[in-house]
Design an enzyme around this catalytic site. Sequence first.
Site, PDB file in Angstrom:
ATOM      1  N   CYS A   1      -6.952  -0.224   3.909  1.00  0.00           N
ATOM      2  CA  CYS A   1      -6.614  -1.341   3.032  1.00  0.00           C
ATOM      3  C   CYS A   1      -5.106  -1.595   3.050  1.00  0.00           C
ATOM      4  O   CYS A   1      -4.346  -0.947   2.333  1.00  0.00           O
ATOM      5  CB  CYS A   1      -7.087  -1.052   1.611  1.00  0.00           C
ATOM      6  SG  CYS A   1      -6.612  -2.343   0.463  1.00  0.00           S
TER       7      CYS A   1
ATOM      8  N   CYS B   1      -3.638  -2.616  -0.290  1.00  0.00           N
ATOM      9  CA  CYS B   1      -3.470  -1.541  -1.282  1.00  0.00           C
ATOM     10  C   CYS B   1      -2.295  -0.637  -0.910  1.00  0.00           C
ATOM     11  O   CYS B   1      -1.553  -0.208  -1.786  1.00  0.00           O
ATOM     12  CB  CYS B   1      -4.718  -0.661  -1.367  1.00  0.00           C
ATOM     13  SG  CYS B   1      -6.257  -1.537  -1.241  1.00  0.00           S
ATOM     14  N   ASP B   2      -2.163  -0.306   0.363  1.00  0.00           N
ATOM     15  CA  ASP B   2      -1.248   0.771   0.753  1.00  0.00           C
ATOM     16  C   ASP B   2      -0.044   0.321   1.575  1.00  0.00           C
ATOM     17  O   ASP B   2       0.786   1.154   1.951  1.00  0.00           O
ATOM     18  CB  ASP B   2      -2.030   1.834   1.562  1.00  0.00           C
ATOM     19  CG  ASP B   2      -3.160   2.425   0.745  1.00  0.00           C
ATOM     20  OD1 ASP B   2      -2.981   2.579  -0.476  1.00  0.00           O
ATOM     21  OD2 ASP B   2      -4.226   2.721   1.310  1.00  0.00           O
TER      22      ASP B   2
END
Length: 318
Positions: free
Chosen positions: A137, A140-141
């Site tokens: 992701c 997200c990261d």
Amino acid sequence: MSDQIEIRDTVILGSGCAGLTAAIYAARSNLKPLVLEGHEPGGQLSITTLVENFPGWPDGVQGPELIENMKKQATRFGAELRMAHLSTVDLTTTPFTLGIGKDTIHTRSLIIASGASARWLGLPSEQALIGFGVSSCATCDGFFASGKEIAVIGGGDSAMEEALFLTRFATKVTLINRSENFRASRIMLERAVAHPQIEFLHNTLVEEVLGVEEKDLKGLKLFNKKTGERWTLPVSFMFLGIGHIPNARMFEGQLDLDADGYIKTQENVFVSMMGQRIPGVYACGDVQDRRYRQAITAAGTGCMAALEVEKYLEEQGR
Ligand code: NDP
């Protein structure tokens, strides 16, 4: 022994674009649907950045914002959203039985909108480093890759999108494609190729992810299947963009699935077992769609599933 038993007219599994559209329609039909949000609440849109192809937003809309709006719309009409996921399911008798931990829900109809989850390479070293430099992701990261050299695996639109997004953080992105050609659409590929921070490797396989001992990704052992060359690429992050797997395993033996595990549907949303339709159960969105896999098609089939539920319950005298 169950702790709590509920009876519902309709339950929707999944809270992505398909599930929430089904919830809006079912709620507006006064069915008071219960939406079980599942392992990945909001589905794939909630971990996307800009969605540029959803009609009605000429300048695009952030995926999480789109999902949040759908949730508000569904709850406004009486849908109930619950942070829970299914542990057991029995579709052999009606009402259908759903197990959530120790609790049981009996439902007269069921909409399966459980979507699809990110695919992994499956290497032990990759699995050991999830959260320590390996991610599926970018949204997200990505921030954690700030100032670092990283790799993105894949050759489709997801990989291009991730690579482009990650150039905001990483100093260099190496996109590793296992094939000679890309699966990505022309527009996405052109954007990635034109980007000065993105480099491409073709015909290249990741054989091992390095850094398991240190619990910190140090590099990738690569193999060029055309030239036979083996080498190590020193990167600090590896992002996967190699497609998705349908979340339908729990229906094995109860519904017809195709060879890749997608739920087989007839006339868009009807499901079957051994070719025989199961009245009252419908599937929509990515769990049954290997061809289009778009937010708008997921919404479309979510709408169809809810309309079929409404018709079915009416026929049952509800
Ligand atoms: P795709 O199935 O299109 O592409 C998957 C890619 O991953 C392929 O390059 C494939 O390689 C590679 N791959 C698969 N398994 C492995 C593996 N085990 N090891 C290495 N590489 C692997 O999936 P996407 O998620 O990219 O796209 C899905 C759909 O979503 C498409 O229709 C796409 O257009 C759409 N989409 C649209 C976006 C947008 O419009 N902004 C953004 C993201 C997705 P190979 O070719 O060798 O099989």
